[in-house]
Design an enzyme around this catalytic site. Structure first.
Site, mmCIF file in Angstrom:
data_model
loop_
_atom_site.group_PDB
_atom_site.id
_atom_site.type_symbol
_atom_site.label_atom_id
_atom_site.label_comp_id
_atom_site.label_asym_id
_atom_site.label_seq_id
_atom_site.Cartn_x
_atom_site.Cartn_y
_atom_site.Cartn_z
ATOM 1 N N HIS A 98 6.137 14.283 2.156
ATOM 2 C CA HIS A 98 7.216 15.011 3.298
ATOM 3 C C HIS A 98 6.451 14.736 4.737
ATOM 4 O O HIS A 98 6.971 14.992 5.845
ATOM 5 C CB HIS A 98 6.908 16.352 3.083
ATOM 6 C CG HIS A 98 7.888 17.004 1.803
ATOM 7 N ND1 HIS A 98 8.966 17.183 2.025
ATOM 8 C CD2 HIS A 98 7.823 16.745 0.499
ATOM 9 C CE1 HIS A 98 9.691 17.495 0.719
ATOM 10 N NE2 HIS A 98 8.916 17.358 -0.140
ATOM 11 N N ASP A 123 1.570 -2.876 4.295
ATOM 12 C CA ASP A 123 0.715 -3.735 3.763
ATOM 13 C C ASP A 123 -0.405 -3.667 4.746
ATOM 14 O O ASP A 123 -0.243 -4.530 5.770
ATOM 15 C CB ASP A 123 1.263 -5.342 3.789
ATOM 16 C CG ASP A 123 0.507 -6.283 3.172
ATOM 17 O OD1 ASP A 123 -0.577 -5.863 2.578
ATOM 18 O OD2 ASP A 123 0.697 -7.399 3.071
ATOM 19 N N HIS A 125 2.197 17.814 1.864
ATOM 20 C CA HIS A 125 2.421 16.626 1.010
ATOM 21 C C HIS A 125 2.877 15.437 1.509
ATOM 22 O O HIS A 125 3.630 15.319 2.440
ATOM 23 C CB HIS A 125 3.071 17.128 -0.320
ATOM 24 C CG HIS A 125 2.755 17.949 -1.493
ATOM 25 N ND1 HIS A 125 3.296 18.750 -2.168
ATOM 26 C CD2 HIS A 125 1.175 18.550 -1.564
ATOM 27 C CE1 HIS A 125 2.505 19.577 -2.867
ATOM 28 N NE2 HIS A 125 1.299 19.365 -2.402
ATOM 29 N N ASP A 156 0.692 -1.123 0.034
ATOM 30 C CA ASP A 156 0.220 0.059 0.098
ATOM 31 C C ASP A 156 0.736 1.437 0.100
ATOM 32 O O ASP A 156 0.510 2.261 -0.767
ATOM 33 C CB ASP A 156 -1.017 -0.082 1.343
ATOM 34 C CG ASP A 156 -2.102 -1.209 1.025
ATOM 35 O OD1 ASP A 156 -2.553 -1.342 0.185
ATOM 36 O OD2 ASP A 156 -2.047 -1.639 2.201
ATOM 37 N N ASP A 200 15.818 21.568 -3.101
ATOM 38 C CA ASP A 200 15.011 20.977 -3.941
ATOM 39 C C ASP A 200 15.712 20.716 -5.209
ATOM 40 O O ASP A 200 15.933 21.608 -5.940
ATOM 41 C CB ASP A 200 13.577 21.511 -3.878
ATOM 42 C CG ASP A 200 12.804 20.981 -4.797
ATOM 43 O OD1 ASP A 200 12.790 19.950 -5.417
ATOM 44 O OD2 ASP A 200 11.387 21.660 -5.091
ATOM 45 N N SER A 217 3.909 23.348 -12.370
ATOM 46 C CA SER A 217 4.434 22.597 -11.454
ATOM 47 C C SER A 217 4.636 23.684 -9.912
ATOM 48 O O SER A 217 4.855 24.660 -10.200
ATOM 49 C CB SER A 217 5.700 22.333 -11.882
ATOM 50 O OG SER A 217 6.808 21.582 -11.026
ATOM 51 N N GLY A 218 4.940 22.767 -8.943
ATOM 52 C CA GLY A 218 5.172 23.380 -7.628
ATOM 53 C C GLY A 218 6.816 23.700 -7.359
ATOM 54 O O GLY A 218 7.137 23.879 -6.338
ATOM 55 N N HIS A 219 7.589 23.025 -8.275
ATOM 56 C CA HIS A 219 8.983 23.211 -8.261
ATOM 57 C C HIS A 219 9.552 24.112 -9.067
ATOM 58 O O HIS A 219 9.094 24.073 -10.390
ATOM 59 C CB HIS A 219 9.478 21.723 -8.357
ATOM 60 C CG HIS A 219 8.760 20.679 -7.485
ATOM 61 N ND1 HIS A 219 9.389 20.395 -6.186
ATOM 62 C CD2 HIS A 219 7.736 20.008 -7.444
ATOM 63 C CE1 HIS A 219 8.740 19.449 -5.674
ATOM 64 N NE2 HIS A 219 7.442 18.995 -6.413
ATOM 65 N N HIS A 242 -1.800 23.035 -15.676
ATOM 66 C CA HIS A 242 -1.110 22.618 -14.652
ATOM 67 C C HIS A 242 0.068 23.643 -14.663
ATOM 68 O O HIS A 242 0.909 23.780 -15.573
ATOM 69 C CB HIS A 242 -0.470 21.231 -14.673
ATOM 70 C CG HIS A 242 0.125 20.710 -13.460
ATOM 71 N ND1 HIS A 242 0.021 20.729 -12.189
ATOM 72 C CD2 HIS A 242 1.508 20.274 -13.499
ATOM 73 C CE1 HIS A 242 0.790 20.357 -11.434
ATOM 74 N NE2 HIS A 242 1.776 20.018 -12.228
#
Length: 555
Positions: free
Chosen positions: A76, A443, A73, A48, A195, A366-368, A364
């Site tokens: 993190h 799991d 997120h 999972d 990052d 990107s957040g980076h 969209h």
């Protein structure tokens, strides 16, 4: 007086995208920065979640001063309850922005860890935590309350950028605190952990505010239902979808537990505004004309249990997709998830849906930050040492190249890996001996190590199936006294079934006769011999390696 020794030990996030976790250690006192997870790949059958291997901390619980989380997120924050459960403690305080801590409390509550102290931080304020002084610096990302982490200590200042971009027109109107980063740079940054996610993209990233108008333009061309999929934690994106729906007089339904939960948390903290009457429940979708409905769903990464994935495979109890629906992917695949996303997209096309991705329209952002933003971070903070974070090996190398390009000496750039501590003391900075690192699998509700035999067995069962052979032997002679029973499940074969079973039975008899001649009577030894002989026989016949399970019974 001896010089203090600082160790920065990444346990996740280097050489990969996801499960970010770093141990910062000063003279046996520890602060953990981020506790992330990642989602399983296709070959991780039945798994999972994937967590960092935090076994290094199991004997150091009393040394941990705090956990600091850069933003909410999953890569993190997501491992937080699992780690606290495994360490059997609720005494470690958690620090982070208000939204991040609201998400943390929600996760901890689900795991019945209600005594953990979650402390809402305020950007710019300083918090003394053992030998460390913590300061959070406001950054822009694809989720509110994203912060860089500054840890001052006797050995120097460490700055973790977290995930960031330098968006000058963010949706909430609150750009990254560039001035504070420059001030911290003037004060002196010993080590920058930055990052690396988008260092391979030239130039500057698009502003998040660009996505909203393009979503509305896409919506205006759709005659049927619209299903938008994005990250559940991308609250700004959900707001833009709601705004576009409102502009076109459509209702909005939220699908997916995490989507509903995060949106409710965002509403309670003022990060998202849902106009009165715009939201409908999933069960009400069929009560409205198709051209009046927008569904916001999880599943942008093709996650196996996500709402969109289940819709694509006709396994969702509330939404049944049909020809005329438009599916809008307001996200890009995380590196490693491309296969799962492509499979989902292909299924949607098979169902007759129209699919719009970021290749079709700029829906969209990107957040980076891209390469120029990484350079800006380096120039603002002027670190003595640089250790690229949050990226696979390619991106770590590219981040190192950018650091050298803006003037950081090559000898001061450390391309690390999970489990390899960077030590900083009076002699400078250098890597020291590796510690155990890797992954831990979730799991269901159980944790398992990477070397867990169960996962290897699942891969074998999923790939080639299983043979079970029951042999009944004489206790006196060791020879077979009845026809062996042969059971196989999930085994692909192209030969005649009865012929295959007969040959396996003959093989069992021959193996037992030889073992009796050799004087082998121990049941475990007999099963081992049978396993090896039958595995060789099956491979010869089928050119496959199914799991072989011999069972020997004495009478």
């Amino acid at each position: 007086m001896s010089t203090p020794t600082l160790r920065v030990l990444p346990l996740g996030g280097l050489g990969e995208i996801g499960k970010n976790m770093t141990v910062v250690e000063l003279d046996d006192r520890i602060i953990i920065v981020d506790v992330g997870l990642r989602f399983p790949t296709a070959e991780m059958v039945g798994i999972d979640l994937v967590l960092p291997d935090f076994s290094y901390l199991r004997d150091r619980i009393d040394d941990i001063e705090a956990i600091v989380v850069t933003h909410g997120h999953e890569d993190h924050l997501g491992a937080l309850p699992w780690i606290l459960r495994d360490l059997k403690t609720q005494d470690i305080p958690i620090y982070g922005g208000p939204l991040t801590m609201a998400m943390a409390r929600s996760k901890l509550d689900e795991h019945r860890l209600r005594d953990v102290e979650c402390i809402d931080t305020k950007d710019g304020e300083r918090y003394q935590i053992g030998p460390f002084e913590l300061e959070m610096v406001h950054m822009t990302h694809s989720i509110p309350d994203a912060s860089a982490v500054v840890l001052r200590n006797a050995a120097g200042t460490v700055l973790f950028t977290g995930d960031y971009k330098f968006d000058q027109t963010p949706v909430d109107g609150n750009p990254a605190d560039i001035a504070r980063l420059a001030e911290i740079g003037k004060e002196g940054v010993t080590l920058l952990c930055g990052d690396s996610t988008n260092v391979d993209r030239a130039g500057w990233s698009l502003s998040e505010s660009v996505a909203g108008p393009h979503l509305e333009e896409v919506f205006s061309r759709c005659d049927g239902r619209i299903i938008v999929t994005c990250f559940a934690s991308n609250i700004h994106r959900v707001q833009q979808v709601v705004d576009a729906a409102a502009a076109l007089n459509r209702k909005v339904a939220l699908i997916g537990r995490s989507m509903k939960k995060n949106t409710n948390i965002g509403k309670s903290l003022g990060h998202i505004d849902l106009p009165d009457g715009i939201q409908i429940q999933p069960r009400e979708i069929d009560q409205f004309p198709d051209h009046k409905v927008v569904v916001v769903s999880t599943g942008s990464q093709g996650e196996p249990l996500s709402a969109l994935r289940r819709m694509a495979y006709k396994d969702h109890h509330q939404v049944q997709l049909k020809k005329g629906d438009t599916i809008v992917f307001s996200a890009t695949p995380i590196p490693g998830n491309e296969r799962a996303v492509n499979e989902t997209v292909d299924r949607l096309y098979e169902m007759g849906c129209t699919v719009i991705t970021t290749k079709d329209a700029p829906i969209h952002a990107s957040g980076h930050g891209y390469a120029e933003e990484v350079k800006l971070m380096l120039n603002l903070t002027k670190p003595t040492y640089v250790m690229p974070f949050h990226g696979d090996h390619k991106r770590i190398q590219m981040h190192a190249d950018l650091a050298e390009a803006v003037g950081v000496p090559a000898a001061n750039i450390f391309k690390g890996e999970n489990g390899k501590p960077l030590q900083i003391d009076g002699k400078g900075a250098r890597f020291v001996d590796k510690v155990q690192s890797g992954v831990i699998y979730v799991d269901g509700v159980d944790l398992g190590e990477e070397a867990d035999a169960a996962l290897r067995d699942r891969r074998m069962l999923a790939g080639d199936g299983i043979f079970v052979v029951v042999a009944t032997i004489s206790e006196q002679t060791g020879e077979s006294v009845a026809d062996p029973e042969v059971i196989f499940r999930g085994v692909p074969y192209s030969v005649d079934e009865e012929q295959l079973i007969d040959e396996i039975r003959d093989g069992v008899d021959a193996s037992l006769i030889q073992a009796a001649k050799d004087g082998v009577h121990d049941l475990d030894a007999l099963q081992s011999i049978l396993h090896d002989d039958l595995a060789a026989l099956v491979f010869k016949k089928l050119k496959r390696r199914p799991m072989v399970m011999p069972v020997v019974v004495e009478v």
